[in-house]
Design an enzyme around this catalytic site. Structure first.
Site, PDB file in Angstrom:
ATOM      1  N   GLU A 168     -19.784  -5.069  10.510  1.00  0.00           N
ATOM      2  CA  GLU A 168     -20.744  -4.273  11.286  1.00  0.00           C
ATOM      3  C   GLU A 168     -21.824  -5.135  11.933  1.00  0.00           C
ATOM      4  O   GLU A 168     -22.232  -4.878  13.068  1.00  0.00           O
ATOM      5  CB  GLU A 168     -21.375  -3.195  10.394  1.00  0.00           C
ATOM      6  CG  GLU A 168     -20.440  -2.040  10.026  1.00  0.00           C
ATOM      7  CD  GLU A 168     -19.467  -2.366   8.903  1.00  0.00           C
ATOM      8  OE1 GLU A 168     -19.579  -3.459   8.295  1.00  0.00           O
ATOM      9  OE2 GLU A 168     -18.590  -1.523   8.612  1.00  0.00           O
TER      10      GLU A 168
ATOM     11  N   LYS B 171       0.850  -1.181   0.000  1.00  0.00           N
ATOM     12  CA  LYS B 171       0.000   0.000   0.000  1.00  0.00           C
ATOM     13  C   LYS B 171       0.894   1.242   0.000  1.00  0.00           C
ATOM     14  O   LYS B 171       1.816   1.320   0.797  1.00  0.00           O
ATOM     15  CB  LYS B 171      -0.866  -0.033   1.265  1.00  0.00           C
ATOM     16  CG  LYS B 171      -2.247   0.473   1.098  1.00  0.00           C
ATOM     17  CD  LYS B 171      -3.144   0.073   2.248  1.00  0.00           C
ATOM     18  CE  LYS B 171      -4.454   0.803   2.146  1.00  0.00           C
ATOM     19  NZ  LYS B 171      -5.477   0.296   3.048  1.00  0.00           N
TER      20      LYS B 171
ATOM     21  N   ARG C 128     -25.733  -1.615   7.304  1.00  0.00           N
ATOM     22  CA  ARG C 128     -25.475  -3.052   7.225  1.00  0.00           C
ATOM     23  C   ARG C 128     -26.087  -3.821   8.393  1.00  0.00           C
ATOM     24  O   ARG C 128     -26.383  -5.004   8.288  1.00  0.00           O
ATOM     25  CB  ARG C 128     -23.954  -3.294   7.316  1.00  0.00           C
ATOM     26  CG  ARG C 128     -23.191  -3.095   6.055  1.00  0.00           C
ATOM     27  CD  ARG C 128     -23.308  -4.337   5.213  1.00  0.00           C
ATOM     28  NE  ARG C 128     -22.825  -4.108   3.876  1.00  0.00           N
ATOM     29  CZ  ARG C 128     -21.562  -4.283   3.517  1.00  0.00           C
ATOM     30  NH1 ARG C 128     -20.683  -4.718   4.387  1.00  0.00           N
ATOM     31  NH2 ARG C 128     -21.197  -4.053   2.285  1.00  0.00           N
TER      32      ARG C 128
HETATM   33  C1  LIG Z   1     -19.036  -1.861   5.227  1.00  0.00           C
HETATM   34  C2  LIG Z   1     -17.835  -0.980   5.278  1.00  0.00           C
HETATM   35  N1  LIG Z   1     -17.235  -0.724   6.460  1.00  0.00           N
HETATM   36  C3  LIG Z   1     -16.154   0.077   6.514  1.00  0.00           C
HETATM   37  C4  LIG Z   1     -15.647   0.629   5.378  1.00  0.00           C
HETATM   38  C5  LIG Z   1     -14.477   1.598   5.450  1.00  0.00           C
HETATM   39  N2  LIG Z   1     -13.339   1.099   4.671  1.00  0.00           N
HETATM   40  C6  LIG Z   1     -13.056   1.566   3.444  1.00  0.00           C
HETATM   41  S1  LIG Z   1     -11.732   0.838   2.760  1.00  0.00           S
HETATM   42  C7  LIG Z   1     -11.467  -0.088   4.146  1.00  0.00           C
HETATM   43  C8  LIG Z   1     -10.298  -1.024   4.217  1.00  0.00           C
HETATM   44  C9  LIG Z   1     -10.201  -1.852   3.003  1.00  0.00           C
HETATM   45  O1  LIG Z   1      -9.082  -2.674   3.124  1.00  0.00           O
HETATM   46  P1  LIG Z   1      -8.784  -3.706   1.986  1.00  0.00           P
HETATM   47  O2  LIG Z   1     -10.054  -4.332   1.512  1.00  0.00           O
HETATM   48  O3  LIG Z   1      -7.741  -4.629   2.457  1.00  0.00           O
HETATM   49  O4  LIG Z   1      -8.257  -2.811   0.793  1.00  0.00           O
HETATM   50  P2  LIG Z   1      -6.967  -1.858   0.755  1.00  0.00           P
HETATM   51  O5  LIG Z   1      -7.443  -0.476   1.048  1.00  0.00           O
HETATM   52  O6  LIG Z   1      -5.993  -2.341   1.795  1.00  0.00           O
HETATM   53  O7  LIG Z   1      -6.459  -2.001  -0.616  1.00  0.00           O
HETATM   54  C10 LIG Z   1     -12.440   0.172   5.115  1.00  0.00           C
HETATM   55  C11 LIG Z   1     -12.492  -0.457   6.442  1.00  0.00           C
HETATM   56  C12 LIG Z   1     -16.308   0.353   4.171  1.00  0.00           C
HETATM   57  N3  LIG Z   1     -15.914   0.890   3.014  1.00  0.00           N
HETATM   58  N4  LIG Z   1     -17.378  -0.458   4.153  1.00  0.00           N
END
Ligand SMILES: Cc1ncc(C[n+]2csc(CCOP(=O)(O)OP(=O)(O)O)c2C)c(N)n1
Length: 629
Positions: free
Chosen positions: A364, A280, A392
């Site tokens: 959630e 990242k 959710r």
């Molecule tokens: C239901 C929900 N909860 C929380 C989030 C906030 N959120 C956005 S991106 C993320 C992390 C995503 O991590 P990953 O899937 O590993 O992708 P990366 O950003 O590391 O590429 C979170 C928790 C969300 N988008 N949707």
């Protein structure tokens, strides 16, 4: 902008490049992203991590026929660049510009929109099954981050995939990070795969052969080494048990390996999962050093990564520090986040009460039921979840918490318009979906001091409650040393009056005051009220004003339908009070991304708009009174 990047108008242009050129293009894209987002803000870290992945996907597959389904879809900036939106990338998240996520209406190459995590596998499976039914041949590829696998929906899809299709590709983009470090057993499991010593040593020796002799033979040796290593890796079993053939882990920044892998996986006749390892923030040192900050941020200095110093504290910070303070005196208080320790402010709670802090991952529904379980044992759980993500967990709120009268407190951050992120992230529905839940106390503070008072009060309630507060800076009022519980269901009259009663929910009290002042100038006597409670709504207050005023006005940062204004209307109707209510809130449509003030202006959430609707009602009564006298 780089010379190669300038030549890219569509995915076809990518397919013409050699591997050396592709690598150069990856560098140019990174530079373009760093420079452009420094002005617009956005999800820099995730996007820097998937440049090679996106190039390889477009190199091998053909969108829009083939389908790329991105989880959350915050990482689609390179995809946007390659699919004809390069010239508009500097408009991303800006009013009228590109959306920060995939959007079906924005481009034919965006086959599925998202903003919430965990949906990619289910949606991709739906597309694959639709293809199978229609006799199509297109490829369907789901791309999901390691944190998306902490989400239950991903596993519901995994459980179902092999039963439904034998042609789907899942890419697990593993960078070991959610927004914060990824948590839980699945994260540990991925980590074990990646750090498996046996795999590492074979991988290294294969790498050396590659360096020494180069070329296709070396690649074959390397692939064989990986195959051998893979065979010995027990962790890959997890996906195999779900009926997906597991490949990897492969270096997600090695274009040749990615392209070879996709060419091979394209012809697979059973579901496959490719596990790729990415970094990242790759290519920008500040983003590598501060992974969490650079997940998503506003404008920054493209050289140093510095951002403007924050001004006033945010509601999130105020919530978290108050919670830490209240937890000091109340051992029952525990805090739960669903992968948002930073966004909700709970990062600030954690050091004070590490044992009473729980990050459950992007989960959630689980967070809420977990809270319910703790509440049955006498604890006072606080679920700090953004308004939009709490959608959710509606059923757990009804079925697990409220039905059992469990005293869980929901602290809904980002309630109201979120601005730049757009419709996936606006918190405009929480009142509508919570107001009908029996026994739930629902409130909104006008400022940070009242937020603290409401939290204190919530811990004395026998059942569930929810507090909504917006994104961003607090009002900046003086805070009492200790929060004082406020009486349940009691509104606060900020100014008394007899011609009109203006209710401003939460920080919208500011607009209520402004409208009051404006109407006073016209000679009207305006009451300004901070309702505090949407449920139970203060009927006594409503009834007493209904006897006097010519109109009510309600301001809320929520959709009008089912909102606080609706609650006022219903209460008045039930009490037999026939007084018009001017409701100012968001219309019955999805609101685009943009600047909050401009969007309020566009959709009529202004003092002016309220004045235009209210003044004629008051003038009519004045005329009637004059005629009568
Ligand atoms: C239901 C929900 N909860 C929380 C989030 C906030 N959120 C956005 S991106 C993320 C992390 C995503 O991590 P990953 O899937 O590993 O992708 P990366 O950003 O590391 O590429 C979170 C928790 C969300 N988008 N949707």
């Amino acid at each position: 902008m780089g010379a190669l990047l300038e030549t890219i108008q569509s995915p076809a242009d990518v397919k013409r490049l050699s591997f050396a050129q592709l690598a150069d293009l990856a560098g140019e894209i990174r530079e373009f992203l760093i420079q452009t987002l420094s002005k617009t803000g956005g999800h820099l870290g995730p996007n820097l991590g998937v440049v090679e992945l996106t190039l390889a996907l477009h190199y091998v597959f053909n969108t829009p026929q083939d389908k790329f389904v991105w989880d959350v879809s915050h990482q689609v900036y390179t995809h946007k660049i390659l699919t004809g939106r390069r010239e508009r990338l500097d408009t991303i998240r800006q009013p009228g510009g590109l959306n920060g996520f995939a959007l079906r209406t924005e481009c034919e190459h965006d086959c599925y929109g998202a903003g919430h995590a965990g949906t990619a596998l289910s949606a991709a499976l739906g597309m694959a099954v639709a293809r199978d039914l229609a006799g199509g041949t297109e490829n369907v590829i789901a791309v999901a981050g390691d944190a998306a696998f902490t989400n239950g929906i991903s596993f519901e899809a995994l459980n179902n995939i092999a039963e439904q299709t034998n042609r789907i590709i899942v890419v697990l983009n593993d960078n070991e990070w959610s927004i914060d470090r990824n948590v839980g057993a699945i994260a540990r499991y991925f980590h074990r795969v990646v750090t498996n010593e046996h795999y590492q040593s074979l991988h290294k020796s294969a790498g050396k052969i590659l360096q020494k002799i180069g070329g296709k033979t070396a690649l074959n040796v390397m692939r064989r080494a990986e195959e051998a290593a893979k065979g010995m890796l027990w962790p890959s079993m997890l996906f195999e048990e779900f009926g997906l053939e597991y490949f990897g882990p492969v270096d997600g920044h090695n274009l040749q390996q990615l392209v070879d892998s996709f060419k091979f996986l394209k012809s697979a006749d059973r579901p496959v999962l490719l596990h790729i390892l990415t970094q990242k923030g790759r290519g920008f040192q500040p983003a590598l050093d501060l992974t969490k900050k650079f997940h998503g941020l506003g404008p920054y200095d493209p050289e140093t990564g510095d951002t403007r110093p924050a001004g006033l504290a945010t509601y999130s910070e105020c919530f978290a520090t108050t919670l830490a303070q209240l937890a000091e005196k109340d051992a029952r208080v525990v805090a739960i986040t669903a992968a948002m320790p930073n966004g909700t402010g709970l990062d600030l709670f954690r050091p004070h009460h590490p044992k009473r802090y729980f990050d459950v991952g992007i989960a959630e529904e689980h967070a809420v039921i977990f809270a319910a379980g703790m509440a049955t044992r006498g604890f006072r759980p606080v679920c700090a979840i953004y308004s939009t993500f709490l959608q959710r967990a509606f059923d757990p709120i009804v079925h697990d918490v409220a039905l059992q009268k469990l005293p869980v407190l929901f602290c809904m951050d980002r309630a109201g318009l979120s601005g730049d992120d757009g419709p996936t992230h606006h918190g405009l529905f929480d009142i509508a979906y919570l107001r009908g839940v029996p026994d739930l106390v629902l409130m909104a503070p006008k400022d940070e001091d009242e937020l603290a008072d409401m939290m204190k009060m919530a811990f004395d309630l026998p059942g569930p409650s929810a507090i909504r507060y917006p994104r961003g800076a607090v009002a900046g009022v003086a805070r009492k040393a200790e929060p004082v519980a406020i009486p349940v269901g009691k509104a606060e009259v900020l100014a008394d009056g007899s011609d009109v009663a203006i209710l401003g929910l939460g920080p919208m009290t500011v607009m209520a005051r402004q409208l009051g002042a404006r109407l006073q100038q016209d000679g009207y006597s305006a009451a300004v009220i901070n309702p505090r409670f949407i449920k139970p709504i203060d009927r006594e207050m409503l009834e007493s004003y209904a006897r006097r005023v010519a109109a009510f006005v309600t301001f809320e940062d929520h959709e009008k339908m089912g909102g606080c204004g609706s609650a006022v209307l219903e209460a008045l109707e039930e009490m037999g009070c026939d007084v018009p209510v001017v409701r100012i809130g968001w219309p019955d449509q999805f609101i685009e991304h943009g600047k909050v003030d401009a969007l309020r202006e566009k959709h009529g959430l202004t003092v002016e708009a309220a004045y235009a609707q209210t003044a004629p009602l008051l003038a009519a009564r004045r005329r009637r009174t004059l005629v009568a006298s």
